[in-house]
Motif scaffolding. Structure first.
Motif, mmCIF file in Angstrom:
data_model
loop_
_atom_site.group_PDB
_atom_site.id
_atom_site.type_symbol
_atom_site.label_atom_id
_atom_site.label_comp_id
_atom_site.label_asym_id
_atom_site.label_seq_id
_atom_site.Cartn_x
_atom_site.Cartn_y
_atom_site.Cartn_z
ATOM 1 N N ALA A 309 0.841 -1.201 0.000
ATOM 2 C CA ALA A 309 0.000 0.000 0.000
ATOM 3 C C ALA A 309 0.877 1.253 0.000
ATOM 4 C CB ALA A 309 -0.907 0.006 1.221
ATOM 5 N N MET A 310 0.469 2.237 -0.793
ATOM 6 C CA MET A 310 1.202 3.501 -0.808
ATOM 7 C C MET A 310 1.027 4.200 0.546
ATOM 8 S SD MET A 310 0.907 6.719 -3.448
ATOM 9 C CE MET A 310 1.813 5.858 -4.728
ATOM 10 N N GLN A 311 2.108 4.759 1.043
ATOM 11 C CA GLN A 311 2.051 5.445 2.324
ATOM 12 C C GLN A 311 1.341 6.792 2.194
ATOM 13 O OE1 GLN A 311 5.593 5.118 4.948
ATOM 14 N NE2 GLN A 311 6.648 4.408 3.092
ATOM 15 N N ASP A 312 0.801 7.253 3.307
ATOM 16 C CA ASP A 312 0.167 8.567 3.352
ATOM 17 C C ASP A 312 1.202 9.630 2.994
ATOM 18 O OD1 ASP A 312 -1.122 10.916 3.896
ATOM 19 O OD2 ASP A 312 -1.448 10.505 6.038
ATOM 20 N N PRO A 313 0.989 10.388 1.901
ATOM 21 C CA PRO A 313 2.006 11.374 1.499
ATOM 22 C C PRO A 313 2.185 12.502 2.517
ATOM 23 C CG PRO A 313 -0.003 11.655 0.219
ATOM 24 C CD PRO A 313 -0.174 10.401 0.999
ATOM 25 N N TYR A 314 1.199 12.673 3.422
ATOM 26 C CA TYR A 314 1.281 13.773 4.389
ATOM 27 C C TYR A 314 1.599 13.265 5.799
ATOM 28 C CZ TYR A 314 -1.211 16.070 0.567
ATOM 29 O OH TYR A 314 -1.595 16.563 -0.655
ATOM 30 N N ARG A 315 2.259 12.096 5.868
ATOM 31 C CA ARG A 315 2.502 11.479 7.178
ATOM 32 C C ARG A 315 3.442 12.299 8.081
ATOM 33 N NH1 ARG A 315 4.633 8.924 2.988
ATOM 34 N NH2 ARG A 315 6.859 8.424 2.857
ATOM 35 N N ASP A 320 8.342 18.095 13.387
ATOM 36 C CA ASP A 320 9.355 19.136 13.295
ATOM 37 C C ASP A 320 10.513 18.617 12.440
ATOM 38 O OD1 ASP A 320 7.911 20.816 14.958
ATOM 39 O OD2 ASP A 320 8.848 19.994 16.781
ATOM 40 N N GLY A 321 11.272 19.511 11.894
ATOM 41 C CA GLY A 321 12.408 19.100 11.082
ATOM 42 C C GLY A 321 12.132 19.250 9.605
ATOM 43 N N LEU A 322 13.141 18.805 8.813
ATOM 44 C CA LEU A 322 13.100 19.047 7.365
ATOM 45 C C LEU A 322 11.946 18.323 6.689
ATOM 46 C CD1 LEU A 322 14.396 20.372 4.924
ATOM 47 C CD2 LEU A 322 15.959 18.413 4.748
ATOM 48 N N ARG A 323 11.672 17.057 7.066
ATOM 49 C CA ARG A 323 10.591 16.317 6.404
ATOM 50 C C ARG A 323 9.243 16.984 6.659
ATOM 51 N NH1 ARG A 323 11.886 10.141 8.156
ATOM 52 N NH2 ARG A 323 11.536 11.135 10.185
ATOM 53 N N GLY A 324 9.027 17.474 7.883
ATOM 54 C CA GLY A 324 7.781 18.172 8.182
ATOM 55 C C GLY A 324 7.658 19.462 7.409
ATOM 56 N N THR A 325 8.765 20.224 7.322
ATOM 57 C CA THR A 325 8.751 21.491 6.589
ATOM 58 C C THR A 325 8.453 21.263 5.119
ATOM 59 O OG1 THR A 325 10.356 22.446 8.127
ATOM 60 C CG2 THR A 325 10.128 23.523 5.984
ATOM 61 N N VAL A 326 9.122 20.266 4.515
ATOM 62 C CA VAL A 326 8.899 19.962 3.095
ATOM 63 C C VAL A 326 7.457 19.532 2.867
ATOM 64 C CG1 VAL A 326 9.480 18.342 1.242
ATOM 65 C CG2 VAL A 326 11.298 19.389 2.590
ATOM 66 N N THR A 327 6.933 18.673 3.740
ATOM 67 C CA THR A 327 5.559 18.175 3.586
ATOM 68 C C THR A 327 4.552 19.315 3.656
ATOM 69 O OG1 THR A 327 6.136 16.028 4.530
ATOM 70 C CG2 THR A 327 3.811 16.635 4.524
#
Length: 364
Positions: A309-315, A320-327
């Motif tokens: 299953a494809m993961q939630d793109p907005y997980r 906090d951090g770079l992944r949260g900022t990019v999302t």
């Protein structure tokens, strides 16, 4: 130069219990239909001998209803038939070869050692032996007339130590047979030479397991000293095929059907098909509906969803951090362009690539 047919591993009497009852019954009918076609080929090709390298039957003790039908079909063969019983249909006191009336044109080898039978042409000798249990070791060291064409008919395998009449290359070389007609292995070996001896195993005439994929058949052609001009002919029995399809990027069942159709094998009426869905799915495919649709055309069909299953793109949106900022940045831009399907798709894909890079993995 005799015209020879070489078949093996027909496994008549197999129950195909892994198939649904209707499909299993059809697979059994196809075995008998294919046996009739084999006899017809012997007639149309003016064969001088039909060689069966073991496992004509799937079990050592066969119901008379089955063996009588098989022997009736074989009795119509216009040429002599030679059979060396194998590990599935080994010769013993209760075997159909010992208890049932045999057709006059069928010679069953019953000895543990090679014995000769001459063809009517006066220049060809068929040597054969029998398994008398589910294991055997049959030596090839017999005295041959070098002025005759000597053909060895055996159930066994080249090399190995399984106990199913393993034959070494050195034994083949020293035997000086012109051709060794083998059975047991269910995959076609090709026609090849070891020293001066030509050998082949045609593979199973009838597949009896779903992993025995591909076309099954028998060999037919000319044999002579230094010549083994044999061609593999499809038998027409049940055929098992596997197809794999990545459903990454497919959005619905219509797209799935369109992607699968070009991959399907033909002709379909003899094929038991297994479809493996792989990749990363964007939706939940209707496997039962797809299976029902395929079963309308194929002898049998089953579909396995092995995709992830494809993961939630907005997980990471609350992280906090770079992944949260990019999302959060992409969420904002995707929301602003939700009315533009092309831009929406590009931004969604860009977010997946960005997250894959940050996670050190391949994009879905």
């Amino acid at each position: 130069m005799p015209n020879i047919i070489h078949a093996a591993d027909l496994h008549i009497g197999a129950k195909f219990e892994f198939l649904p009852p209707e499909s299993a019954a059809q697979a059994i009918r196809l075995q008998l239909t294919a046996l009739k076609a084999l006899v017809e080929h012997a007639a149309s090709s003016a064969a001088d001998a039909l060689l069966i390298a073991g496992d004509l039957f799937d079990t050592p003790e066969v119901r008379p209803q089955i063996s009588s039908v098989v022997f009736s079909i074989l009795s119509k063969c216009p040429c002599p038939i030679f059979l060396s019983p194998g590990n599935h249909d080994y010769y013993h006191a209760a075997s159909p070869y010992a208890t049932q009336p045999l057709p006059s044109n069928l010679h069953v080898f019953t000895s543990r050692t090679l014995t000769p039978v001459a063809l009517a042409d006066g220049s060809t000798v068929i040597w054969g032996a029998a398994f008398q249990d589910n294991k055997a070791s049959i030596p090839l060291d017999v005295r041959l007339d070098p002025f005759k064409l000597n053909i060895c008919l055996l159930h066994g395998e080249l090399g190995g130590n399984s106990g199913y009449n393993a034959i070494s290359e050195s034994a083949v070389i020293s035997s000086h047979f012109d051709y060794i007609a083998l059975g047991h292995n269910h995959r076609f070996s090709g026609v090849f030479r070891i020293g001066e001896t030509a050998l082949s195993c045609p593979g199973c005439f009838s597949a009896t397991a779903s992993n025995e994929t591909g076309v099954k058949g028998y060999l037919s052609g000319k044999i002579d000293k230094g010549i083994a001009a044999l061609t593999l002919h499809p038998s027409g029995t049940a055929q098992f095929e596997d197809v794999s399809l990545s459903i990454s990027g497919l959005s619905d069942d219509t797209a799935l059907a369109e992607a699968l159709f070009p991959l399907l094998p033909t002709p379909t009426e003899h094929i038991c098909l297994t479809v493996h869905l792989t990749g990363t799915r964007m939706y939940e495919p209707n496997l039962e509906a797809l299976s029902r649709s395929l079963r309308k055309t194929f002898l049998h069909a089953q579909v396995f969803d092995e995709s992830a299953a494809m993961q939630d793109p907005y997980r990471y949106k609350d992280e906090d951090g770079l992944r949260g900022t990019v999302t959060r940045d992409f969420m904002h831009r995707i929301s602003e362009n939700s009315h533009d399907e092309q831009t929406y798709a590009k931004l969604s894909l860009a977010l997946e690539y960005a997250l894959a890079a940050l996670e050190g993995r391949d994009p879905e």
